[in-house]
Scaffold this motif. Structure first.
Motif, PDB file in Angstrom:
ATOM      1  N   LEU A   6      11.187   9.757 -33.189  1.00  0.00           N
ATOM      2  CA  LEU A   6       9.741  10.576 -32.922  1.00  0.00           C
ATOM      3  C   LEU A   6       9.986  11.872 -32.984  1.00  0.00           C
ATOM      4  O   LEU A   6       8.636  12.849 -32.622  1.00  0.00           O
ATOM      5  CB  LEU A   6      11.174  11.023 -30.826  1.00  0.00           C
ATOM      6  CG  LEU A   6      11.017   9.179 -30.449  1.00  0.00           C
ATOM      7  CD1 LEU A   6      11.714   9.690 -29.356  1.00  0.00           C
ATOM      8  CD2 LEU A   6       9.569   9.302 -30.050  1.00  0.00           C
ATOM      9  N   SER A  27       9.684  16.476 -30.250  1.00  0.00           N
ATOM     10  CA  SER A  27       9.047  15.919 -30.805  1.00  0.00           C
ATOM     11  C   SER A  27       7.169  16.774 -31.055  1.00  0.00           C
ATOM     12  O   SER A  27       6.948  17.354 -30.492  1.00  0.00           O
ATOM     13  CB  SER A  27       8.495  14.195 -30.202  1.00  0.00           C
ATOM     14  OG  SER A  27       9.646  14.392 -29.772  1.00  0.00           O
ATOM     15  N   PHE A  30      13.060   5.230 -29.573  1.00  0.00           N
ATOM     16  CA  PHE A  30      12.910   6.095 -28.404  1.00  0.00           C
ATOM     17  C   PHE A  30      14.352   6.845 -29.212  1.00  0.00           C
ATOM     18  O   PHE A  30      15.252   7.815 -28.117  1.00  0.00           O
ATOM     19  CB  PHE A  30      12.811   6.176 -27.323  1.00  0.00           C
ATOM     20  CG  PHE A  30      11.724   5.039 -26.214  1.00  0.00           C
ATOM     21  CD1 PHE A  30      10.700   6.023 -26.853  1.00  0.00           C
ATOM     22  CD2 PHE A  30      11.921   4.690 -25.546  1.00  0.00           C
ATOM     23  CE1 PHE A  30       9.730   5.094 -26.292  1.00  0.00           C
ATOM     24  CE2 PHE A  30      11.149   4.256 -24.954  1.00  0.00           C
ATOM     25  CZ  PHE A  30       9.607   4.383 -24.779  1.00  0.00           C
ATOM     26  N   LYS A  31      14.553   7.022 -29.770  1.00  0.00           N
ATOM     27  CA  LYS A  31      15.493   7.900 -30.699  1.00  0.00           C
ATOM     28  C   LYS A  31      14.652   9.202 -31.453  1.00  0.00           C
ATOM     29  O   LYS A  31      13.751   8.908 -31.964  1.00  0.00           O
ATOM     30  CB  LYS A  31      16.735   6.478 -31.528  1.00  0.00           C
ATOM     31  CG  LYS A  31      17.375   5.706 -30.846  1.00  0.00           C
ATOM     32  CD  LYS A  31      17.895   6.185 -30.108  1.00  0.00           C
ATOM     33  CE  LYS A  31      19.155   5.192 -29.204  1.00  0.00           C
ATOM     34  NZ  LYS A  31      17.958   4.726 -28.398  1.00  0.00           N
ATOM     35  N   GLU A  32      15.471   9.829 -31.936  1.00  0.00           N
ATOM     36  CA  GLU A  32      15.357  10.835 -32.607  1.00  0.00           C
ATOM     37  C   GLU A  32      14.505  10.382 -34.192  1.00  0.00           C
ATOM     38  O   GLU A  32      13.735  11.206 -34.693  1.00  0.00           O
ATOM     39  CB  GLU A  32      15.796  11.797 -33.306  1.00  0.00           C
ATOM     40  CG  GLU A  32      15.850  12.858 -33.918  1.00  0.00           C
ATOM     41  CD  GLU A  32      16.709  14.176 -33.631  1.00  0.00           C
ATOM     42  OE1 GLU A  32      16.341  15.099 -35.027  1.00  0.00           O
ATOM     43  OE2 GLU A  32      17.896  14.235 -33.275  1.00  0.00           O
ATOM     44  N   ILE A  89      14.001   9.761 -23.462  1.00  0.00           N
ATOM     45  CA  ILE A  89      14.897  10.446 -24.312  1.00  0.00           C
ATOM     46  C   ILE A  89      15.526  12.222 -23.619  1.00  0.00           C
ATOM     47  O   ILE A  89      14.592  12.111 -22.873  1.00  0.00           O
ATOM     48  CB  ILE A  89      14.078  10.978 -25.694  1.00  0.00           C
ATOM     49  CG1 ILE A  89      12.883  11.353 -25.151  1.00  0.00           C
ATOM     50  CG2 ILE A  89      13.770   9.647 -26.248  1.00  0.00           C
ATOM     51  CD1 ILE A  89      11.570  12.623 -26.269  1.00  0.00           C
ATOM     52  N   THR A  90      16.350  12.550 -24.297  1.00  0.00           N
ATOM     53  CA  THR A  90      17.322  13.404 -24.156  1.00  0.00           C
ATOM     54  C   THR A  90      17.228  14.809 -24.516  1.00  0.00           C
ATOM     55  O   THR A  90      17.067  15.466 -23.652  1.00  0.00           O
ATOM     56  CB  THR A  90      18.603  13.203 -22.768  1.00  0.00           C
ATOM     57  OG1 THR A  90      19.419  12.858 -24.398  1.00  0.00           O
ATOM     58  CG2 THR A  90      18.915  11.982 -21.776  1.00  0.00           C
ATOM     59  N   ASP A  91      17.335  14.724 -25.828  1.00  0.00           N
ATOM     60  CA  ASP A  91      17.217  15.600 -26.755  1.00  0.00           C
ATOM     61  C   ASP A  91      16.488  15.492 -27.962  1.00  0.00           C
ATOM     62  O   ASP A  91      15.916  14.030 -28.438  1.00  0.00           O
ATOM     63  CB  ASP A  91      18.403  15.907 -27.380  1.00  0.00           C
ATOM     64  CG  ASP A  91      19.535  16.392 -26.259  1.00  0.00           C
ATOM     65  OD1 ASP A  91      20.596  17.271 -25.842  1.00  0.00           O
ATOM     66  OD2 ASP A  91      20.655  15.464 -25.742  1.00  0.00           O
TER      67      ASP A  91
END
Length: 430
Positions: free
Chosen positions: A248, A192, A243-245, A187-189
């Motif tokens: 998470l 969590s 692995f998406k917002e 993930i980049t942004d």
């Protein structure tokens, strides 16, 4: 027929200070750590108990540490442990907290240096930057960062059943991860949160923690988060959500770890030759296959001191004879290392066993590997190595050492054996 005897006792100096400095691709990296082993929080406002800068007298441990290279990285931690909480029974209470922040290289740096090839996933495992590395320290991009904040409250208790060697501990932890255009992870942004309960059962019967001659140490640990997805509609998540917002914001997972060490004396004289055998294995699982945690996976290979590339994000597992993270550096996307196993046999010979210092030499063979799923585990799929080393323990500094190891197997992205590698040890044991 009785006599009162008064003994005047003086605390043994056992505090430790660690200072280290090195040069990396982003400039000078410095670390300072202070460990006070006879701290007394009760005597904080009693000047007569002060020895140096801290109050002493209750055997409590206070550790403060910081590591930074100014612009790119900074990390701070503090911990407190009372081994005799309440003063009546050997029940321990511990409190700890940490904060770290790491920034990244500007994208303009790579666009202006076309000869540089940059692979973010490979870099996560092995810092795979190419050419002109001396100018990295001037190419900082503050808009690319990862921040981590956490705290833990723990309680430990000695048990009398099945025998007096058993110990049980429990801890409640909170971690916060803040990622901003961070390209080294699935993930980049996003932000969590993780709340976890840690349970641990151990049996420890070793005779000496510095140079152990006989005994054993076995441990079973379980870490669990609330299973949020079990209380949500079964069709709420799909493969596209991994692995998406959406999945998470609040992490969920369970983590199991088992380990064991045995110490067998091979001679009966004072300079005891000791055979140490060790095994450990871990599994990171999930309640919902579409709501997996990208954190808390395993980062395997090298000396176990991963620096600041993966601190608190993954669990670092040493494997001598290979570079740091080399066993898992090829994992990208969904394929993070969620399981591992390691086996070690080590022959130890004491050079000096004195109160002021302990020095011993060692020779070892070991094997281990990490996999994306537990079903991929096989005893015939191990990365093997062998080598020699030395350990030095000084009361004011702690454990230090150096190992040379040869890796007999290739790692991801290479057809050649890992070959010769040197590993340094500071304040830890493999």
């Amino acid at each position: 027929g009785t006599v009162d005897l008064l003994y005047a006792l003086e605390s043994k100096a056992n505090d430790q200070v660690e200072f280290s400095a090195g040069w990396g691709q982003t400039g000078i990296i410095g670390k300072l750590s202070l460990k006070f082993t006879n701290f007394s929080i009760k005597n904080l406002f009693n000047p007569s108990t002060y020895k140096g800068i801290i109050p002493q007298g209750e055997g409590q441990t206070l550790t403060i540490s910081g590591q930074t290279n100014a612009s790119y990285y900074q990390a701070y931690s503090v911990s407190f442990m009372d081994p005799w909480f309440g003063g009546k029974r050997p029940n321990s209470l511990s409190v700890s907290a940490y904060y770290s922040r790491q920034t990244d290289i500007s994208s303009n740096y790579y666009s202006s240096n076309n000869s540089n090839y940059y692979d973010p996933y490979y870099s996560y495992g092995g810092s795979n930057y190419y050419n002109n590395s001396s100018s990295y320290q001037y190419a900082i991009d503050p808009d690319k960062s990862i921040q981590m904040l956490g705290a833990t409250l723990g309680f430990g208790k000695r048990l009398t059943w099945p025998d007096d060697y058993f110990q049980f501990s429990a801890g409640l932890s909170y971690q916060l991860y803040i990622l901003k255009d961070w390209q080294y992870f699935p993930i980049t942004d996003g932000t969590s949160n993780s709340i976890s309960l840690d349970l641990n059962l151990a049996r420890i019967s070793i005779d000496n923690p510095i140079y152990t001659r006989r005994g054993s140490s076995f441990n079973v640990g379980l870490t669990v988060t609330p299973p949020y997805s079990l209380f949500e509609p079964s069709d709420k998540y799909s493969k596209e959500d991994i692995f998406k917002e959406k999945t998470l914001k609040w992490l969920e997972y369970y983590k199991i770890k088992v380990s064991g060490k045995t110490f067998t004396p091979l001679t009966s004289n004072n300079n005891t030759l000791v055979l140490m055998t060790r095994f450990d294995a871990g599994l990171l699982g999930y309640y919902n296959k579409y709501k997996r945690s990208p954190f808390e996976s395993y980062y395997m290979g090298g000396d176990g001191m991963s620096g600041y590339s993966s601190s608190y994000i993954t669990e670092t597992i040493p494997l001598r004879g290979y570079e740091n993270g080399a066993i898992t550096s090829g994992y990208t996307g969904y394929d993070v290392a969620n399981a591992y196993a390691r086996f070690v046999a080590e022959l130890r010979f004491p050079v000096m066993l004195q109160p002021s210092s302990t020095i011993y030499a060692l020779a070892f063979v070991e094997a281990g590997n990490a996999w994306s799923e537990i079903k991929e585990f096989t005893l015939f799929d191990m990365k093997r190595s062998a080598g020699v080393g030395v350990r030095i323990f000084l009361p004011m500094i702690g454990m230090m050492g150096i190992d040379w190891a040869y890796g007999f197997d290739p790692v991801w992205g290479s057809r050649d054996n890992s070959g010769s590698n040197f590993h340094f040890v500071i304040g830890q044991e493999f």
